[in-house]
Scaffold this motif. Structure first.
Motif, PDB file in Angstrom:
ATOM      1  N   UNK A  35      19.909 -13.638  -4.858  1.00 49.78           N
ATOM      2  CA  UNK A  35      18.823 -13.102  -3.701  1.00 49.78           C
ATOM      3  C   UNK A  35      18.083 -12.114  -4.425  1.00 49.78           C
ATOM      4  N   UNK A  36      16.749 -11.974  -4.015  1.00 51.16           N
ATOM      5  CA  UNK A  36      15.965 -11.015  -4.656  1.00 51.16           C
ATOM      6  C   UNK A  36      15.406 -10.084  -3.817  1.00 51.16           C
ATOM      7  N   UNK A  37      15.014  -8.898  -4.205  1.00 50.85           N
ATOM      8  CA  UNK A  37      14.289  -7.861  -3.365  1.00 50.85           C
ATOM      9  C   UNK A  37      13.652  -6.929  -4.280  1.00 50.85           C
ATOM     10  N   UNK A  38      12.843  -6.077  -3.661  1.00 46.41           N
ATOM     11  CA  UNK A  38      12.321  -4.888  -4.289  1.00 46.41           C
ATOM     12  C   UNK A  38      11.771  -3.811  -3.394  1.00 46.41           C
ATOM     13  N   UNK A  39      11.936  -2.693  -3.810  1.00 44.62           N
ATOM     14  CA  UNK A  39      11.425  -1.603  -3.122  1.00 44.62           C
ATOM     15  C   UNK A  39      10.228  -0.817  -4.045  1.00 44.62           C
ATOM     16  N   UNK A  43      19.220   1.921  -2.987  1.00 41.82           N
ATOM     17  CA  UNK A  43      17.788   1.798  -2.979  1.00 41.82           C
ATOM     18  C   UNK A  43      17.338   3.252  -2.833  1.00 41.82           C
ATOM     19  N   UNK A  44      16.243   3.670  -3.842  1.00 40.60           N
ATOM     20  CA  UNK A  44      15.592   4.899  -3.604  1.00 40.60           C
ATOM     21  C   UNK A  44      14.737   4.921  -2.515  1.00 40.60           C
ATOM     22  N   UNK A  45      14.963   5.428  -1.341  1.00 45.56           N
ATOM     23  CA  UNK A  45      14.215   5.130  -0.395  1.00 45.56           C
ATOM     24  C   UNK A  45      13.400   6.724   0.200  1.00 45.56           C
ATOM     25  N   UNK A  46      12.197   6.624   0.631  1.00 49.34           N
ATOM     26  CA  UNK A  46      11.808   8.110   1.093  1.00 49.34           C
ATOM     27  C   UNK A  46      12.488   8.330   2.346  1.00 49.34           C
ATOM     28  N   UNK A  47      12.366   9.737   2.919  1.00 47.00           N
ATOM     29  CA  UNK A  47      13.368  10.216   4.142  1.00 47.00           C
ATOM     30  C   UNK A  47      13.223   9.353   5.230  1.00 47.00           C
ATOM     31  N   UNK A  48      11.981   8.937   5.549  1.00 44.46           N
ATOM     32  CA  UNK A  48      11.665   8.036   6.897  1.00 44.46           C
ATOM     33  C   UNK A  48      12.343   6.587   6.771  1.00 44.46           C
ATOM     34  N   UNK A  49      12.814   6.400   5.535  1.00 40.45           N
ATOM     35  CA  UNK A  49      13.340   4.989   5.395  1.00 40.45           C
ATOM     36  C   UNK A  49      12.520   3.913   4.827  1.00 40.45           C
ATOM     37  N   UNK A  50      12.721   2.727   4.846  1.00 42.92           N
ATOM     38  CA  UNK A  50      11.928   1.598   4.181  1.00 42.92           C
ATOM     39  C   UNK A  50      11.045   0.989   5.094  1.00 42.92           C
ATOM     40  N   UNK A  51      10.051   0.635   4.711  1.00 47.74           N
ATOM     41  CA  UNK A  51       8.937  -0.127   5.441  1.00 47.74           C
ATOM     42  C   UNK A  51       9.357  -1.609   5.396  1.00 47.74           C
ATOM     43  N   UNK A  80       8.316  -0.451  -9.194  1.00 51.48           N
ATOM     44  CA  UNK A  80       9.284  -0.872  -8.008  1.00 51.48           C
ATOM     45  C   UNK A  80      10.763  -0.632  -8.765  1.00 51.48           C
ATOM     46  N   UNK A  81      11.608  -0.899  -7.886  1.00 46.95           N
ATOM     47  CA  UNK A  81      13.086  -1.148  -8.330  1.00 46.95           C
ATOM     48  C   UNK A  81      13.164  -2.370  -7.840  1.00 46.95           C
ATOM     49  N   UNK A  82      13.246  -3.237  -8.764  1.00 49.99           N
ATOM     50  CA  UNK A  82      13.571  -4.835  -8.521  1.00 49.99           C
ATOM     51  C   UNK A  82      15.295  -5.139  -8.654  1.00 49.99           C
ATOM     52  N   UNK A  83      15.765  -5.739  -7.495  1.00 49.50           N
ATOM     53  CA  UNK A  83      17.220  -5.743  -7.432  1.00 49.50           C
ATOM     54  C   UNK A  83      17.276  -7.526  -7.300  1.00 49.50           C
ATOM     55  N   UNK A 131       0.942  -1.051   0.146  1.00 48.08           N
ATOM     56  CA  UNK A 131       0.150  -0.068  -0.025  1.00 48.08           C
ATOM     57  C   UNK A 131       0.967   1.143  -0.018  1.00 48.08           C
ATOM     58  N   UNK A 132       2.056   1.254   0.610  1.00 51.36           N
ATOM     59  CA  UNK A 132       2.798   2.322   0.740  1.00 51.36           C
ATOM     60  C   UNK A 132       3.988   2.556  -0.015  1.00 51.36           C
ATOM     61  N   UNK A 133       4.415   3.751  -0.484  1.00 48.58           N
ATOM     62  CA  UNK A 133       5.701   3.737  -1.168  1.00 48.58           C
ATOM     63  C   UNK A 133       6.940   3.519  -0.168  1.00 48.58           C
ATOM     64  N   UNK A 134       8.118   2.766  -0.607  1.00 50.18           N
ATOM     65  CA  UNK A 134       8.975   2.676   0.313  1.00 50.18           C
ATOM     66  C   UNK A 134       8.980   1.303   1.045  1.00 50.18           C
ATOM     67  N   UNK A 135       7.908   0.444   0.590  1.00 51.05           N
ATOM     68  CA  UNK A 135       8.053  -0.824   1.307  1.00 51.05           C
ATOM     69  C   UNK A 135       9.020  -1.733   0.624  1.00 51.05           C
TER      70      UNK A 135
END
Length: 188
Positions: free
Chosen positions: A118-122, A157-165, A81-84, A53-57
């Motif tokens: 390993x796989x992840x995304x934001x 990682x392109x993260x919001x100022x408050x950091x990732x969820x 997303x940015x997929x890694x 639901x949120x940006x930065x997950x």
């Protein structure tokens, strides 16, 4: 369908064609024969769908150890997303390096993340939906992860100022250097 090897050649960018008209569009997002001809021969056994639901997950960096290691074909049907994908195959010339690609509903790209990565995304937007096909079923006994913020990996990682969820699991994941090599030399 266009398939392009990335900086780590085993990671593939898949770009399905979309055919549109006044009604909308049609696209073949997976065609076994076309992708096998391009070097992506996988038998998918499970489809996964995630909603954030949120940006930065930030979800990841996840993998399954052998014998149930997974290859994943990842795509976004809403949002972006940015997929890694991080190479964690011991002895690989690209061990510890990663490929990062923006995937979105707008650009219609998919990323093939092979076994041994390993796989992840934001999430880059709110209300992001990610679908991915896997070539091995989920196995909690072999499920593992590495820290999303491992400084040795240097992922921007392109993260919001408050950091990732993050999930509790992802918050506690170890650095790559602190785990036994999950994929031995010569793993294919």
């Amino acid at each position: 369908m266009k398939v392009t090897p990335q900086a780590i050649p085993d990671v593939l960018l898949v770009e399905p064609r979309r055919f549109g008209d006044a009604r909308g569009f049609f696209s073949e997002v997976w065609k076994e024969s076309a992708l096998a001809a391009a070097g992506l021969a996988a038998r998918f056994v499970q489809d996964n769908h995630s909603f954030s639901a949120q940006k930065g997950v930030l979800r990841g960096l996840h993998f399954q150890r052998p014998p149930t290691a997974q290859g994943k074909l990842v795509r976004v049907v809403r949002g972006a997303i940015l997929d890694v994908a991080v190479d964690i195959r011991q002895g690989s010339p690209t061990y510890g390096r990663h490929v990062a690609m923006e995937l979105s509903a707008a650009n219609w790209r998919q990323l093939w993340v092979p076994r041994g990565f390993a796989h992840g995304f934001v999430t880059l937007t709110e209300d992001a939906e990610v679908l991915y096909k896997v070539d091995a079923e989920y196995d909690p006994a072999t499920d593992a992860g590495i820290a999303w913020d491992d400084p040795d990996l240097a992922i921007a990682w392109p993260l919001p100022p408050e950091g990732p969820v993050l999930s509790d699991k992802d918050r506690k994941a170890p650095r790559l250097r602190d785990i036994a090599p999950p994929f031995p030399a010569g793993f294919a």
